[in-house]
Design a protein around this motif. Structure first.
Motif, PDB file in Angstrom:
ATOM      1  N   THR A  48      46.043  35.655  42.253  1.00  0.00           N
ATOM      2  CA  THR A  48      44.984  34.484  42.060  1.00  0.00           C
ATOM      3  C   THR A  48      45.052  33.491  42.988  1.00  0.00           C
ATOM      4  O   THR A  48      46.136  32.676  43.019  1.00  0.00           O
ATOM      5  CB  THR A  48      45.027  33.974  40.669  1.00  0.00           C
ATOM      6  OG1 THR A  48      44.980  35.336  39.563  1.00  0.00           O
ATOM      7  CG2 THR A  48      43.760  33.287  40.296  1.00  0.00           C
ATOM      8  N   GLY A  94      45.739  39.685  36.910  1.00  0.00           N
ATOM      9  CA  GLY A  94      45.723  38.418  37.791  1.00  0.00           C
ATOM     10  C   GLY A  94      46.995  37.473  37.372  1.00  0.00           C
ATOM     11  O   GLY A  94      47.506  37.079  36.506  1.00  0.00           O
ATOM     12  N   THR A 120      42.646  37.738  45.398  1.00  0.00           N
ATOM     13  CA  THR A 120      41.282  37.480  44.850  1.00  0.00           C
ATOM     14  C   THR A 120      40.692  37.199  46.252  1.00  0.00           C
ATOM     15  O   THR A 120      40.929  36.537  46.937  1.00  0.00           O
ATOM     16  CB  THR A 120      41.103  36.264  43.967  1.00  0.00           C
ATOM     17  OG1 THR A 120      41.689  35.104  44.465  1.00  0.00           O
ATOM     18  CG2 THR A 120      41.764  36.743  42.442  1.00  0.00           C
ATOM     19  N   ASN A 130      43.618  45.670  36.054  1.00  0.00           N
ATOM     20  CA  ASN A 130      43.910  44.741  36.868  1.00  0.00           C
ATOM     21  C   ASN A 130      44.463  43.349  36.373  1.00  0.00           C
ATOM     22  O   ASN A 130      43.886  42.694  35.346  1.00  0.00           O
ATOM     23  CB  ASN A 130      42.545  44.146  37.319  1.00  0.00           C
ATOM     24  CG  ASN A 130      41.872  45.444  38.440  1.00  0.00           C
ATOM     25  OD1 ASN A 130      42.673  46.030  39.300  1.00  0.00           O
ATOM     26  ND2 ASN A 130      40.754  45.447  38.475  1.00  0.00           N
ATOM     27  N   THR A 145      54.255  40.485  41.679  1.00  0.00           N
ATOM     28  CA  THR A 145      53.411  41.441  41.763  1.00  0.00           C
ATOM     29  C   THR A 145      53.828  42.851  41.997  1.00  0.00           C
ATOM     30  O   THR A 145      53.132  44.012  41.580  1.00  0.00           O
ATOM     31  CB  THR A 145      52.148  41.144  43.044  1.00  0.00           C
ATOM     32  OG1 THR A 145      52.985  41.019  44.317  1.00  0.00           O
ATOM     33  CG2 THR A 145      51.638  39.599  42.702  1.00  0.00           C
ATOM     34  N   LEU A 169      46.764  41.391  41.015  1.00  0.00           N
ATOM     35  CA  LEU A 169      46.148  40.618  42.025  1.00  0.00           C
ATOM     36  C   LEU A 169      46.664  39.357  41.995  1.00  0.00           C
ATOM     37  O   LEU A 169      46.637  38.495  41.056  1.00  0.00           O
ATOM     38  CB  LEU A 169      44.736  40.848  41.399  1.00  0.00           C
ATOM     39  CG  LEU A 169      43.436  40.372  42.415  1.00  0.00           C
ATOM     40  CD1 LEU A 169      43.391  41.455  43.640  1.00  0.00           C
ATOM     41  CD2 LEU A 169      42.096  40.424  41.545  1.00  0.00           C
ATOM     42  N   PHE A 207      46.011  38.113  32.293  1.00  0.00           N
ATOM     43  CA  PHE A 207      46.575  37.145  33.189  1.00  0.00           C
ATOM     44  C   PHE A 207      47.970  37.180  32.818  1.00  0.00           C
ATOM     45  O   PHE A 207      48.693  36.982  31.715  1.00  0.00           O
ATOM     46  CB  PHE A 207      46.061  35.771  33.087  1.00  0.00           C
ATOM     47  CG  PHE A 207      44.453  35.761  33.512  1.00  0.00           C
ATOM     48  CD1 PHE A 207      44.366  35.675  34.973  1.00  0.00           C
ATOM     49  CD2 PHE A 207      43.415  35.940  32.652  1.00  0.00           C
ATOM     50  CE1 PHE A 207      43.096  35.402  35.325  1.00  0.00           C
ATOM     51  CE2 PHE A 207      42.152  35.650  32.895  1.00  0.00           C
ATOM     52  CZ  PHE A 207      42.011  35.630  34.268  1.00  0.00           C
ATOM     53  N   GLU A 259      36.202  39.306  40.040  1.00  0.00           N
ATOM     54  CA  GLU A 259      37.419  39.856  40.415  1.00  0.00           C
ATOM     55  C   GLU A 259      37.628  41.292  39.781  1.00  0.00           C
ATOM     56  O   GLU A 259      38.690  42.008  40.097  1.00  0.00           O
ATOM     57  CB  GLU A 259      38.492  39.140  40.586  1.00  0.00           C
ATOM     58  CG  GLU A 259      38.337  37.760  41.198  1.00  0.00           C
ATOM     59  CD  GLU A 259      38.099  37.901  42.782  1.00  0.00           C
ATOM     60  OE1 GLU A 259      38.543  39.100  43.432  1.00  0.00           O
ATOM     61  OE2 GLU A 259      37.956  36.852  43.429  1.00  0.00           O
ATOM     62  N   ILE A 294      39.149  41.281  36.368  1.00  0.00           N
ATOM     63  CA  ILE A 294      40.493  40.825  36.041  1.00  0.00           C
ATOM     64  C   ILE A 294      40.595  41.314  34.625  1.00  0.00           C
ATOM     65  O   ILE A 294      39.700  40.780  33.995  1.00  0.00           O
ATOM     66  CB  ILE A 294      41.254  39.698  36.293  1.00  0.00           C
ATOM     67  CG1 ILE A 294      41.368  39.399  37.775  1.00  0.00           C
ATOM     68  CG2 ILE A 294      42.035  39.268  35.490  1.00  0.00           C
ATOM     69  CD1 ILE A 294      41.729  38.263  38.415  1.00  0.00           C
ATOM     70  N   ASP A 295      41.189  42.018  34.041  1.00  0.00           N
ATOM     71  CA  ASP A 295      41.608  42.482  32.505  1.00  0.00           C
ATOM     72  C   ASP A 295      42.507  41.500  31.855  1.00  0.00           C
ATOM     73  O   ASP A 295      42.627  41.398  30.539  1.00  0.00           O
ATOM     74  CB  ASP A 295      42.146  44.051  32.505  1.00  0.00           C
ATOM     75  CG  ASP A 295      41.022  44.869  33.107  1.00  0.00           C
ATOM     76  OD1 ASP A 295      39.846  44.807  32.949  1.00  0.00           O
ATOM     77  OD2 ASP A 295      41.584  45.466  34.371  1.00  0.00           O
TER      78      ASP A 295
END
Length: 369
Positions: A40, A4, A95, A2, A27, A38, A116, A111, A113-114
């Motif tokens: 943010t 962000g 999110t 994921n 995205t 995702l 950004f 969320e 998230i891995d």
């Protein structure tokens, strides 16, 4: 995995087609590469008091006439805002929560998230946003290899000795930098040890066929010229009116200049993102001073001119150079330019830059695995 996406989009003073579409395009590009993107829902502190439904206090132009134009446009502004709100809720995987400086560090657990991607737009511009912790990946959960920048822009920044020191510290938060303009590439390369490359705006990572999936059907059936003004320019308005009259076109007008209706313009400030795409796609001609108005004219192969606008000339000039269309930027409207656009050649240039930029973005995403 994921990812962000942190950018300037949902929270602003006036809704902005470019901000919404660059976020959507980024995205989509991340998804095509094979990751889950995702959006943010992030509001920087500096934007906390900005209200698109009460924009008077934070307008660019403070004169009484501009304020009156804004007041007259308020019914359309409200409709436009509702359409943008729907776009952000329906067109993105977003999110679950809104994040600010008070709770941003909870985002990883909340969320899943891995990593950004910070970008695009002028998120690195100190004059516009300061050194926002979200835009500069300075929250604890973003540091230590969890963030990259894609198509981030410094705008036309003004740094001091003190702010350069802040910048140097913030740059260490990223594992790679895709920058939208040339201006700061030498500086960032010199002050970091990570990959740095110029990349295209996210809206150019996709093709017109991608945008056709969300664009409205044709809205205005008559032949028309689209006048899209991000800031009032009487010279540009006169140019559009002269061109439309010469060709027997009506004028569809996306601007705050509500009284242009008295000049025969069809005012369309209430257009949502999907309607904006349609209005560009089906226009006989586009006259604009918008960076993204120019981009989507090119995406949809429409004849266009783009007028100079304070704080936007650098990014417009660099992109026109990529397109091979530098002569289509006007100041007084009397400039000579080639009447025909070889869009096969233009899109050949875009395709090469797109491929290079997508490879860089894919490499960036690998770095934050």
């Amino acid at each position: 995995m994921n990812i962000g996406v942190v950018s300037y989009n949902i929270y602003c003073n006036f809704t902005n087609y470019g901000s919404a579409l660059q976020s959507w395009a980024l995205t989509q590009a991340i998804e095509k590469i094979g990751y889950h993107a995702l959006l943010t829902d992030y509001c920087p502190d500096i934007l906390a008091d900005k209200d698109p439904l009460n924009p008077f206090e934070n307008m660019w132009d403070k004169d009484d006439e501009s304020r009156r134009m804004c007041e007259l446009t308020m019914p359309a502004i409200r409709i436009n805002y509702e359409k943008f709100d729907r776009f952000y809720h329906e067109r993105f995987d977003k999110t679950k929560k809104k994040y600010t400086s008070a709770n941003f560090n909870e985002i990883i657990e909340d969320e899943g998230i891995d990593g950004f991607v910070c970008g695009s737009d002028t998120i690195f511009c100190p004059d516009e946003f300061g050194f926002d912790d979200g835009y500069y990946a300075n929250y604890d959960c973003m540091k230590n290899g969890f963030a990259v920048a894609y198509a981030a822009s410094f705008g036309d920044p003004h740094f001091t000795e003190e702010t350069y020191q802040i910048l140097n510290a913030r740059l260490q938060n990223f594992k790679a930098f895709g920058l939208r303009e040339n201006l700061m590439i030498p500086y960032v390369s010199e002050h970091t040890s990570v990959p740095v490359q110029k990349v295209v705006d996210p809206t150019l990572l996709l093709t017109s066929e991608d945008y056709d999936h969300i664009a409205e059907e044709r809205i205005v059936q008559e032949k028309y010229l689209l006048l899209y003004a991000r800031r009032y320019n009487p010279t540009m308005t006169e140019y559009a009116e002269k061109l439309a009259k010469e060709n027997g076109w009506k004028i569809v007008d996306i601007s705050l200049r509500a009284t242009n209706a008295e000049r025969g313009h069809q005012m369309f400030y209430e257009a949502g993102v999907e309607e904006f795409l349609s209005l560009v796609k089906h226009a006989e001609y586009v006259v604009t001073n918008s960076f993204h108005g120019m981009i989507f004219s090119v995406q949809y192969r429409r004849p266009f001119v783009v007028f100079s606008r304070e704080q936007c000339d650098t990014k417009i000039e660099e992109l026109l150079e990529l397109f091979g269309l530098s002569d289509r930027m006007l100041v007084n409207g009397n400039e000579a330019f080639r009447s025909e656009i070889d869009y096969d050649a233009v899109h050949g240039n875009i395709s090469a830059a797109r491929e290079k930029s997508l490879k860089f973005l894919a490499m960036e995403l690998e770095l934050i695995k």
